[in-house]
Design a protein around this motif. Structure first.
Motif, PDB file in Angstrom:
ATOM      1  N   LEU A   5      -1.156  -1.957   7.454  1.00 38.43           N
ATOM      2  CA  LEU A   5      -1.396  -2.846   6.313  1.00 38.43           C
ATOM      3  C   LEU A   5      -0.077  -3.304   5.681  1.00 38.43           C
ATOM      4  O   LEU A   5       0.085  -4.482   5.335  1.00 38.43           O
ATOM      5  CB  LEU A   5      -2.269  -2.149   5.265  1.00 38.43           C
ATOM      6  N   ASN A   6       0.866  -2.390   5.551  1.00 37.01           N
ATOM      7  CA  ASN A   6       2.165  -2.753   4.987  1.00 37.01           C
ATOM      8  C   ASN A   6       2.922  -3.710   5.904  1.00 37.01           C
ATOM      9  O   ASN A   6       3.533  -4.669   5.432  1.00 37.01           O
ATOM     10  CB  ASN A   6       2.992  -1.505   4.692  1.00 37.01           C
TER      11      ASN A   6
ATOM     12  N   LYS B 261      -2.236   7.365   7.750  1.00 31.47           N
ATOM     13  CA  LYS B 261      -0.854   6.906   7.684  1.00 31.47           C
ATOM     14  C   LYS B 261      -0.651   5.693   8.584  1.00 31.47           C
ATOM     15  O   LYS B 261       0.030   4.739   8.203  1.00 31.47           O
ATOM     16  CB  LYS B 261       0.100   8.025   8.096  1.00 31.47           C
ATOM     17  N   ALA B 262      -1.249   5.718   9.761  1.00 33.93           N
ATOM     18  CA  ALA B 262      -1.124   4.585  10.687  1.00 33.93           C
ATOM     19  C   ALA B 262      -1.756   3.336  10.092  1.00 33.93           C
ATOM     20  O   ALA B 262      -1.207   2.236  10.204  1.00 33.93           O
ATOM     21  CB  ALA B 262      -1.762   4.929  12.027  1.00 33.93           C
ATOM     22  N   THR B 263      -2.896   3.493   9.439  1.00 40.60           N
ATOM     23  CA  THR B 263      -3.564   2.351   8.805  1.00 40.60           C
ATOM     24  C   THR B 263      -2.714   1.793   7.678  1.00 40.60           C
ATOM     25  O   THR B 263      -2.556   0.570   7.548  1.00 40.60           O
ATOM     26  CB  THR B 263      -4.954   2.776   8.279  1.00 40.60           C
TER      27      THR B 263
ATOM     28  N   VAL C 166       0.867  -1.181   0.000  1.00 39.49           N
ATOM     29  CA  VAL C 166       0.000   0.000   0.000  1.00 39.49           C
ATOM     30  C   VAL C 166       0.901   1.226   0.000  1.00 39.49           C
ATOM     31  O   VAL C 166       1.675   1.423   0.941  1.00 39.49           O
ATOM     32  CB  VAL C 166      -0.925   0.015   1.249  1.00 39.49           C
ATOM     33  N   PRO C 167       0.839   2.055  -1.046  1.00 38.67           N
ATOM     34  CA  PRO C 167       1.731   3.214  -1.099  1.00 38.67           C
ATOM     35  C   PRO C 167       1.399   4.225   0.004  1.00 38.67           C
ATOM     36  O   PRO C 167       0.233   4.458   0.324  1.00 38.67           O
ATOM     37  CB  PRO C 167       1.489   3.807  -2.478  1.00 38.67           C
ATOM     38  N   GLU C 168       2.464   4.769   0.602  1.00 36.98           N
ATOM     39  CA  GLU C 168       2.259   5.795   1.625  1.00 36.98           C
ATOM     40  C   GLU C 168       2.188   7.149   0.930  1.00 36.98           C
ATOM     41  O   GLU C 168       3.098   7.558   0.231  1.00 36.98           O
ATOM     42  CB  GLU C 168       3.407   5.762   2.634  1.00 36.98           C
ATOM     43  N   ILE C 169       1.071   7.812   1.116  1.00 34.66           N
ATOM     44  CA  ILE C 169       0.872   9.137   0.519  1.00 34.66           C
ATOM     45  C   ILE C 169       0.559  10.119   1.636  1.00 34.66           C
ATOM     46  O   ILE C 169       0.247   9.721   2.759  1.00 34.66           O
ATOM     47  CB  ILE C 169      -0.264   9.114  -0.529  1.00 34.66           C
TER      48      ILE C 169
END
Length: 124
Positions: free
Chosen positions: A60-61, A54-56, A44-47
């Protein structure tokens, strides 16, 4: 002595156990291919989003990376079991050298220890 272990299992049993191991390895290889074909380092890309998002994403990552690590470890265990067919030691306990029972191998074809040694290992 390795030939004795494989002799304790008939050819049909050996073929069935080997097919089970190969099928499990193929299934995990397919999952690993899907995980690495994404083209991204992280599933899941962090944007730039809210701190909660961001925590979610990090969670997931982390879960995806943990699953990938587990799959890689399982693939190594399956490859080890399949290699034992090649050297004739499949079905022998790696600790005591006795036969691993067919019923145990049906339940866990990748088993490295007989039930007695496995029980002792779990108590340690």
């Amino acid at each position: 002595m390795p030939a004795l272990a494989m002799a304790a299992l008939d050819q049909g049993q050996l073929a069935q156990l080997r097919a089970t191991l190969e099928a499990r390895l193929a299934a995990l290889s397919g999952v690993a291919a899907v995980q690495t074909d994404g083209g991204h380092d992280l599933p899941v890309p962090e944007i730039e989003t809210s701190p909660a998002d961001k925590a979610t994403v990090r969670l997931l990552n982390d879960l995806a990376l943990e699953a990938a690590g587990h799959n890689a470890a399982q693939m190594q265990v399956l490859r080890h079991a399949l290699a034992k067919f090649e050297d004739g030691s499949y079905g022998l306990c790696e600790e005591c050298g006795n036969d691993i029972g067919y019923s145990r191998l049906q339940a866990r074809p990748e088993a490295r220890l007989c039930i007695g040694c496995q029980t002792r290992a779990e108590k340690r």
